[in-house]
Design an enzyme around this catalytic site. Structure first.
Site, PDB file in Angstrom:
ATOM      1  N   GLY A  44      35.995  40.243  34.353  1.00  0.00           N
ATOM      2  CA  GLY A  44      35.416  40.579  35.698  1.00  0.00           C
ATOM      3  C   GLY A  44      35.628  38.912  36.218  1.00  0.00           C
ATOM      4  N   CYS A  45      35.204  37.998  35.340  1.00  0.00           N
ATOM      5  CA  CYS A  45      35.367  36.135  36.107  1.00  0.00           C
ATOM      6  C   CYS A  45      37.045  36.293  36.694  1.00  0.00           C
ATOM      7  CB  CYS A  45      35.538  35.154  34.823  1.00  0.00           C
ATOM      8  SG  CYS A  45      33.373  35.693  34.919  1.00  0.00           S
ATOM      9  N   THR A  46      37.865  37.097  35.710  1.00  0.00           N
ATOM     10  CA  THR A  46      39.317  37.332  36.058  1.00  0.00           C
ATOM     11  C   THR A  46      39.389  37.594  37.381  1.00  0.00           C
ATOM     12  OG1 THR A  46      39.897  36.800  33.425  1.00  0.00           O
ATOM     13  CG2 THR A  46      41.595  37.613  35.358  1.00  0.00           C
TER      14      THR A  46
END
Length: 153
Positions: A44-46
């Site tokens: 998700g952060c990527t």
């Protein structure tokens, strides 16, 4: 956290950045998108960092700076940035002080287990004031929604 509301003064901060300290004061008279995310190089952060990076030129054209923040180290941020060719600067909040100041250090639950962690959240700051706040962010389309809000200022 009670004073972290739209219209309020943005909590002050100083973070370690790739090119030296990053301070809220660096953005005086400007507009900043400050987003907090849990961990470098996770799915998700990527995706979130890639979406902000893909729109970086549009944010710049609107006169808006972007800063992503997590508790990861500068070394981790450098690897993350290089691996995905990210176009947004990342600030390191190793102790989580800024994350807490913005009310983004929260209790989370996974598989029935409660733990403390970073809530994915975004703050649109215009000349030191919290113009818009997004909490419990869902990544798909979020960067575009933030850009639209920033362009409407």
């Amino acid at each position: 956290m009670s004073d972290v509301i739209e219209g309020a003064e943005a909590p002050d901060f100083e973070l370690a950045g790739a090119d030296g300290p990053i301070r809220l004061a660096d953005f005086a008279g400007k507009t900043l998108v400050l987003y907090f995310y849990p961990k470098d190089d996770t799915t998700g952060c990527t995706k979130e960092a890639q979406e902000f990076s893909a729109l970086a030129a549009d944010f710049a054209k609107a006169g808006v700076s972007i800063l992503g923040v997590s508790k990861d180290s500068l070394k981790s941020h450098a690897k993350f940035t290089a691996k995905y060719d990210l176009a947004v600067p990342l600030g390191a909040d190793l102790e989580g002080e800024v994350i807490e100041r913005y009310g983004s250090w929260v209790e989370k639950n996974m598989y029935g287990r409660a733990y403390m962690g970073v809530e994915r959240s975004t703050f649109l700051i215009e000349d030191g004031r919290l113009t818009r706040i997004w909490r419990k962010v869902k990544v798909p389309g979020h960067a575009a929604a933030v850009l639209k809000a920033a362009q409407s200022l």
